[in-house]
Each structure stands twice: as structure tokens, then as C-alpha cells.
Design an enzyme around this catalytic site. Sequence first.
Site, PDB file in Angstrom:
ATOM      1  N   ASP A  33       0.871  -1.166   0.000  1.00 28.10           N
ATOM      2  CA  ASP A  33       0.000   0.000   0.000  1.00 28.10           C
ATOM      3  C   ASP A  33       0.918   1.229   0.000  1.00 28.10           C
ATOM      4  O   ASP A  33       2.140   1.102   0.123  1.00 28.10           O
ATOM      5  CB  ASP A  33      -0.879  -0.041   1.254  1.00 28.10           C
ATOM      6  CG  ASP A  33      -1.716   1.205   1.435  1.00 28.10           C
ATOM      7  OD1 ASP A  33      -2.355   1.630   0.463  1.00 28.10           O
ATOM      8  OD2 ASP A  33      -1.695   1.764   2.544  1.00 28.10           O
ATOM      9  N   ASP A  35      -0.270   5.102   1.229  1.00 28.48           N
ATOM     10  CA  ASP A  35      -0.533   6.016   2.344  1.00 28.48           C
ATOM     11  C   ASP A  35      -0.392   5.322   3.690  1.00 28.48           C
ATOM     12  O   ASP A  35      -0.996   4.272   3.931  1.00 28.48           O
ATOM     13  CB  ASP A  35      -1.949   6.586   2.244  1.00 28.48           C
ATOM     14  CG  ASP A  35      -2.084   7.605   1.119  1.00 28.48           C
ATOM     15  OD1 ASP A  35      -1.083   8.257   0.785  1.00 28.48           O
ATOM     16  OD2 ASP A  35      -3.204   7.750   0.575  1.00 28.48           O
ATOM     17  N   ASP A  44      -3.495  12.395   0.794  1.00 27.42           N
ATOM     18  CA  ASP A  44      -4.600  13.300   0.496  1.00 27.42           C
ATOM     19  C   ASP A  44      -4.653  14.432   1.527  1.00 27.42           C
ATOM     20  O   ASP A  44      -4.946  15.580   1.190  1.00 27.42           O
ATOM     21  CB  ASP A  44      -5.924  12.549   0.470  1.00 27.42           C
ATOM     22  CG  ASP A  44      -6.059  11.661  -0.754  1.00 27.42           C
ATOM     23  OD1 ASP A  44      -5.396  11.949  -1.774  1.00 27.42           O
ATOM     24  OD2 ASP A  44      -6.827  10.686  -0.703  1.00 27.42           O
ATOM     25  N   ASP A 124      -5.137   3.487  -3.118  1.00 36.58           N
ATOM     26  CA  ASP A 124      -6.330   4.275  -3.404  1.00 36.58           C
ATOM     27  C   ASP A 124      -6.012   5.771  -3.383  1.00 36.58           C
ATOM     28  O   ASP A 124      -6.922   6.592  -3.267  1.00 36.58           O
ATOM     29  CB  ASP A 124      -7.434   3.954  -2.381  1.00 36.58           C
ATOM     30  CG  ASP A 124      -8.794   4.422  -2.830  1.00 36.58           C
ATOM     31  OD1 ASP A 124      -8.939   4.761  -4.019  1.00 36.58           O
ATOM     32  OD2 ASP A 124      -9.721   4.487  -1.987  1.00 36.58           O
ATOM     33  N   ASP A 204      -1.901  -1.061   5.754  1.00 36.42           N
ATOM     34  CA  ASP A 204      -2.336  -0.490   7.032  1.00 36.42           C
ATOM     35  C   ASP A 204      -3.844  -0.289   7.115  1.00 36.42           C
ATOM     36  O   ASP A 204      -4.411  -0.338   8.201  1.00 36.42           O
ATOM     37  CB  ASP A 204      -1.648   0.869   7.260  1.00 36.42           C
ATOM     38  CG  ASP A 204      -2.240   1.954   6.387  1.00 36.42           C
ATOM     39  OD1 ASP A 204      -3.055   2.751   6.896  1.00 36.42           O
ATOM     40  OD2 ASP A 204      -1.925   1.996   5.188  1.00 36.42           O
TER      41      ASP A 204
END
EC number: 3.1.3.75
Length: 268
Positions: A33, A35, A44, A124, A204
Site C-alpha cells: 500500500d 498512504d 490526500d 487508493d 495499514d
Amino acid sequence: MNGCFPVAGLRCLSRDGTKMAEPGTPRFLLVFDFDETIVNENSDDSLLRAAPGQKLPDSLRATYREGFYNEYMQRVFKYLGDEGVKPQDVREVYEDIPLTPGMTDLFQFLNKQSSCFEIILISDANTFGVESSLRATGYRGLFRSIISNPSGPDGHGILVLSPFHSHNCPRCPSNMCKHKVLSEYLRERARDGVHFEHLFYVGDGANDFCPMGLLSGGDVAFPRRGFPMHRLIQEALKAEPPKFRGSMVPWESATEVRGHLQEILKKC
């Protein structure tokens, strides 16, 4: 260990029981992943540092709907563009996001073991931010594939964001189901003749839990300790242990991930 080759006496089978690809193909798939896994912030949220006054108008923030975060971020990107924020301004923010503790150590280890691991990223966040961050750290070359929501400057030089895909998973945000993404990636590689012995997943968030259904015996989930992915795996192990077929190694520093992967290679 200088290479990643089968050891005499060990069965050279993939995680689905099929014959492995030819020697020289990475034996393991390692998924990251982004972030709060590779970088120590939600990118973001970091993006707000490029906004006027480093904040968003309350009227914009009020448009967020649960499960439709990508749509909300599309509006955030538009707002930044309307306010005269340039792609280079945004890139500099992404470039300044710090890596999580121990991540440099893990990446340096993986650089030396490139023959063993095929490494991909499923996020994402957005491609512009992920690519900007990884290029700034010098580790973009580690990753065979960056899978994230498409983003980049449009014809007017304003950053725009799009959803990655659509899906029917009730657990995931409307724009990305990581279970579907990873399933499709594994099928694509299988068509290329690549069958991995084991799958390792470092994440996470709650959306990193959905692909845990793809793990089988010998696969390892590396959830960041105390984060939603860790909690959801713990709950699954208590409620329905057979549904989680891999093993779990929580981490606070990515150095712990490196140490576990080192031990796996010693056994190969």
C-alpha cells in the site's frame, strides 16, 4: 543470499499448486500500500499544504460522502486548480512526505534481492502523487507496477483525478476494490506463465483487508501495528479463523518486515 533459486529437495510449486515459471522469474510477489504504509502520512491530507491557507473551504469539505472519497478528491483537485495551484506545487508536496520508519532500510534490502521479489503497489491515492513521491526517494525502479487512481495534468495544465475502476464489492470504496485489483494482476501474470510461490502484503488500512481473502498457506500479511488492517485481521482470526489462511506479522518499523523476509529467504 545472492540469488533466489530452488533448493534441492524442495518442491518448486506456486501458491496455487501449479509448476513454477522458468528460473530467473521472481518467486514471491510483494504488494505494498502507499498512504501510511510507504509514506508516514495520508497523502490526500498532505495535499492540503498546497491549498490557499493550507485548508479547504467548509462548503467543499461538507460534500464528502462515506464510500465516495475519490469523488470528493476529484472536487478537491478541481478546487486547487481553480485557485491557481500548479501541478509542480502539488508535486513538491508529495515529494516532501516522509517515509515511514524503517522503509528506507526495507527498500535497500529489496534492491539487493530484486531477483527474488516482484514488487507492485496498489493504492487508493493517485498515480501523480505516488509516482512523484517514489521518484523523489529514488525507489520508483523497485516497482514493476503502480496501480492507483489515474491522475495528472489535463490540457490546461490542471491536475485531474479519475476513479480506477468499478466493482460490486460491498466492503470497498466505489472506485477501488483491492481484492479485485490483486486478483486481476495474479491472473494477468499467470497468463504470462508467472506463478508465485508466496504472496506478501504490506499495508495499514481497512481497504487492505479485503485482499486478505486471496492469501493461502505460506503467504504473509504485514499490517501496520494498531492500524485498521491489523485490527480487522485480528477480528477475523477470532471470529472465523479458516477465512484467513495466511500468517500475520504486525510491524511498527518496516525494518521488522525486512527481518522477516530475510528469514524466509534463509529457508529457501
